[in-house]
Structures are given as C-alpha cells and as structure tokens.
Motif scaffolding. Structure first.
Motif, mmCIF file in Angstrom:
data_model
loop_
_atom_site.group_PDB
_atom_site.id
_atom_site.type_symbol
_atom_site.label_atom_id
_atom_site.label_comp_id
_atom_site.label_asym_id
_atom_site.label_seq_id
_atom_site.Cartn_x
_atom_site.Cartn_y
_atom_site.Cartn_z
ATOM 1 N N THR A 1 -2.923 -7.088 -5.079
ATOM 2 C CA THR A 1 -3.546 -6.179 -4.310
ATOM 3 C C THR A 1 -3.219 -5.102 -4.048
ATOM 4 O O THR A 1 -4.109 -3.876 -3.743
ATOM 5 C CB THR A 1 -3.181 -6.691 -2.790
ATOM 6 O OG1 THR A 1 -2.920 -8.033 -2.669
ATOM 7 C CG2 THR A 1 -3.174 -5.899 -1.087
ATOM 8 N N GLY A 2 -2.227 -4.583 -5.350
ATOM 9 C CA GLY A 2 -1.521 -3.571 -5.044
ATOM 10 C C GLY A 2 -2.741 -2.664 -6.123
ATOM 11 O O GLY A 2 -2.708 -1.676 -6.634
ATOM 12 N N GLY B 1 7.296 1.926 1.552
ATOM 13 C CA GLY B 1 7.305 0.301 1.412
ATOM 14 C C GLY B 1 8.470 -0.270 1.863
ATOM 15 O O GLY B 1 8.104 -1.775 1.670
ATOM 16 N N THR B 2 9.893 -0.173 1.026
ATOM 17 C CA THR B 2 10.753 -1.496 1.576
ATOM 18 C C THR B 2 11.579 -1.579 2.722
ATOM 19 O O THR B 2 11.371 -2.626 3.120
ATOM 20 C CB THR B 2 11.870 -0.232 0.351
ATOM 21 O OG1 THR B 2 11.807 0.504 -0.633
ATOM 22 C CG2 THR B 2 13.482 -1.129 0.453
ATOM 23 N N LEU C 1 0.462 -0.878 0.019
ATOM 24 C CA LEU C 1 -0.039 -0.095 0.280
ATOM 25 C C LEU C 1 0.641 0.991 0.059
ATOM 26 O O LEU C 1 0.833 2.132 -1.173
ATOM 27 C CB LEU C 1 -0.637 0.188 1.318
ATOM 28 C CG LEU C 1 -1.805 -0.936 1.021
ATOM 29 C CD1 LEU C 1 -2.976 -0.727 2.816
ATOM 30 C CD2 LEU C 1 -2.795 -1.595 0.082
ATOM 31 N N ASP C 2 2.090 1.531 0.805
ATOM 32 C CA ASP C 2 2.677 2.470 0.723
ATOM 33 C C ASP C 2 3.658 2.670 -0.894
ATOM 34 O O ASP C 2 4.031 3.887 -1.386
ATOM 35 C CB ASP C 2 4.193 2.247 2.024
ATOM 36 C CG ASP C 2 3.594 2.851 2.902
ATOM 37 O OD1 ASP C 2 2.597 3.841 3.113
ATOM 38 O OD2 ASP C 2 4.518 1.794 4.290
ATOM 39 N N VAL C 3 3.854 1.397 -1.109
ATOM 40 C CA VAL C 3 4.470 1.698 -3.096
ATOM 41 C C VAL C 3 3.578 2.109 -3.678
ATOM 42 O O VAL C 3 4.051 2.883 -4.391
ATOM 43 C CB VAL C 3 5.215 0.252 -3.142
ATOM 44 C CG1 VAL C 3 5.076 0.414 -4.216
ATOM 45 C CG2 VAL C 3 6.793 -0.186 -2.474
#
Lengths: 254, 150
Positions: free
Chosen positions: B130-131, A222-223, A212-214
């Motif tokens: 999901t992405g 994200g990393t 979700l962060d990416v």
C-alpha cells in the motif's frame, strides 16, 4: 468575507475531514489550498488526529491563529470527499467563500443515515468474507446475522465509550453465535463464520491512514493511527476470546 | 481452479462493496472500489495458486490495489482514501488472525504464535504494498508551502 468567517471555513473543512476518517495530511493540504484560494497570506496548518492548528495573515497584516480540538470520530468518507470537491470548486472560482461556509456548515450537521444502514452493510460485508473463507450458504447467513447484530449494539448501549463496548461485545457475539449454531445443528464451518462476522470490525481505515500519513512524512499522525489500529485489533481479538470462553462455560465443545 | 477463481472474484467484490457502504463511501465510487478490491484479491489468489509464494502474492496484490486506487481517484476526481482503503480490505488475512486467536484461546500457544506470525507477515506485506503503490501513483502533488516565508 470577514476574518472570523475565513477562520470558520478553514476550521470546519479540517474538522469534517479529520472527524470523518480522512488522513491528517489531507486536512492540512485542503486547508492550505482553501486559504490560498481565498487570498490569505502565509497560510499554515498543522493537524494531528485529535487537534488542528491553523494560522494565516489577514488583510490588515495581522497574524490569525485558530486551535481546534477534535472530539468525536466517525467514518463517513462521502463527507471527506465532499469537502475535497468544495475545495476544488473554490480553487476554480466556482463558489465564493460565503457559499463555501454555508455548504460546510450544512455538511457538518449529523448525517441522516437510516438506522438500518450499518447492520445491513455489515451483513453484506460479512457475507462476502464468509464466501471468501470457503463458506457456503450457512456460513454466509450466520456471519451476516452476527455482523448485523454487532452493529445494533449502539441501539441498546448508548454510552460514552460505546465504540469500545461495540468492538468487545460485537466480536464476542461474532464468535459465540456461530459456535452455538454449529454446536446445535452441526452445520457450517466455524472458522469461516466467525472470521466472516469479525471482518467488518477490522480497523482497515486506521491502518490505511497510518500508511498514507507515514508515506507523506507525517510520523506523528501515522503513529497515532497505527496505535489506534493496533488497539482496535486487540479489542476485537479480546472480544472473540471472551465469546469463545463463554461458549466453553455454557457447555460447548470446541 | 475455476470455482476458486469465481469465488475469489465474487467474494472480493462483495466484501469490498460491503465495506464501501459501511464506511459511507460516495455512491458513485463504491462500484469502482469494489471492482478494484475484487481485482486485488483475485490477483493475490491467482499468484498464490500458481507459485505457492504467499508473501510476494500479498505484496503484489496490495501494490496493485493501491496503485489502481490512486489512478481511479485521479480519473474520477475523488479522494484516494475511498479507493485505496476499500480496495486493500479484502486482502486482510482475517481467517489467519482468527485461527491464531482461537489456537491461543485453546491453550495451543505454539500453533497460535506460528499462525499469528504468518498473519502479521501478510499484514506487513499489505502495508508495504500500500505504501509503495500509493507513493508511486499519488494523486496530488504536495503543495508548496515554502513559497511564502513568514
């Protein structure tokens, strides 16, 4: 509300989100919305899983900045949701900044969960997954017991890196207990019992946060979440290998 | 077939509900995210049974779970993390990962590596599903931080 109070509100909101399993973009987004709702000028927030930086211009035109280091990390999604609800209420004008500060201070106190909460919920999770992996009654029971024991490790091992110890020791127990049970009784599918018991240790939240962060374009967080998920998975696999090896040393046959 | 379908529905629900409680999800959200988790896992199981194509089945199931999670978050005015995280957890190929680790532990590196690659491919499908599902059905529009220049 004073400038110090405003800084405290924004810091507490971000801290609660980040320390309880929320995504970094959510912390930044919530801080920005709260700051705008409190009438602050030029608000800005930058978060990473281990820290938070907040800036805004106060009523006197002075630029205020706060740096906050995140230390602990727990998982309590209801707190993250509660901060989100408070942010909505503030934006709608249903609560004032002072009321928000009181509520956030209350929310930041340690949770009063029952001691049995984690063992019982982990048992329920393992039970469901043992059934999913073609298990029947024995697989469900043994998986549930192993998963519950894993969550009880912090009861006897309260140390600085207790989460790491819990992962390694817990996954070792999750592998060893079903193997010993099957060796003695001949009952149950070992794969279903072990995999079911290991499932509550899967780093699903870190994995989802990483994605979700990416998706939101925050590659740093994200990393970091992705690295955390990989390290957790490696610890779980290593612990299960240790459990399997111990079974071999005590005379078990795979 | 019917027994397998029932097993998928019930186990997906129990697994997701257990995870919801373990992660301290808000109580009013647990029943819903368990239902979405169950639906996602059942979709994976059905598509896999009908087509034999495991990777596409996993991708579609993850996409469905993430999309439904985002929609549920919007409808129930709750954070999407509660729904998306818990809904995709039943899809994690736990048994494949364990079999890979077990084979490697017994010295069968070929079987272990093969099983691990299969499991990792499934995880990749979950991540992609999901992405994309989250990006398409995202609950909140990003705030406009450029409205006031410093």
């Amino acid at each position: 509300m004073t400038t110090a109070g405003q800084i405290k509100v924004l810091t507490l909101a971000g801290r609660i989100i980040l320390e309880n399993g929320g995504e970094t973009y959510r912390a930044e987004d919530t801080i920005f919305r709260m700051a705008k709702a409190m009438g602050l000028k030029e608000p800005d927030a930058f978060g990473v899983p281990s820290g938070l930086f907040i800036s805004f211009t106060d009523a006197q035109g002075e630029r205020q900045t706060s740096v906050c280091r995140m230390h602990g990390r727990d998982t309590d999604l209801s707190r993250v949701d509660a901060v989100n609800q408070l942010s909505r209420q503030l934006s709608a004008g249903d609560i004032t900044g002072d009321e928000l500060l009181v509520k956030l201070t209350e929310l930041s106190k340690p949770a009063a969960h029952s001691r049995w909460h984690a063992p019982l919920t982990a048992a329920l999770t393992a039970l469901g997954f043992a059934l999913m992996f073609e298990g029947s009654l024995w697989e469900m029971v043994i998986s549930a017991i192993a998963a519950a024991l894993t969550q009880m490790i912090p009861w006897v091992w309260s140390w600085q890196h207790d989460n790491m110890i819990k992962l390694v020791l817990g996954s070792a127990i999750s592998a060893l207990l079903p193997l010993v049970f099957h060796h003695i009784t001949g009952l149950g599918l070992v794969d279903a019992m072990v995999a079911g018991a290991l499932m509550p240790l899967v780093p699903g939240l870190s994995m989802t946060n990483a994605v979700l962060d990416v998706v939101r374009g925050d590659m740093v967080s994200g990393t970091a979440h992705g690295a955390r998920a990989l390290l957790t998975a490696a610890l779980v696999a290593g612990g299960a290998l240790i459990g399997t090896a111990v079974f071999g040393w005590i005379g078990g046959v795979l | 077939m019917l027994e397998g379908l029932l097993r998928a529905i019930v186990s997906g629900y129990l697994g997701a509900a257990g995870f919801g409680a373990l992660l301290n999800a808000p109580k009013k959200g647990i029943l819903w995210d368990a239902a979405i988790g169950s639906l996602g896992y059942t979709a994976y199981w059905l598509i896999f049974q009908l087509t034999g194509a495991e990777l596409p089945a996993m991708f579609v199931a993850a996409l469905l779970a993430a999309a439904l999670g985002q929609v549920a978050a919007r409808k129930l005015h709750m954070i999407s993390t509660v729904f998306v995280t818990i809904a995709i957890l039943p899809l994690v190929p736990g048994i494949g990962l364990y079999r890979a680790m077990s084979a490697m532990g017994q010295g069968d590196m070929t079987l272990g590596a093969k099983t691990a690659v299969q499991a990792m491919s499934l995880i990749l499908m979950i991540v992609m599903g999901t992405g994309i599902g989250s990006a398409l059905f995202s609950m909140r529009k990003p705030v406009d931080t450029k409205e006031e220049e410093l």
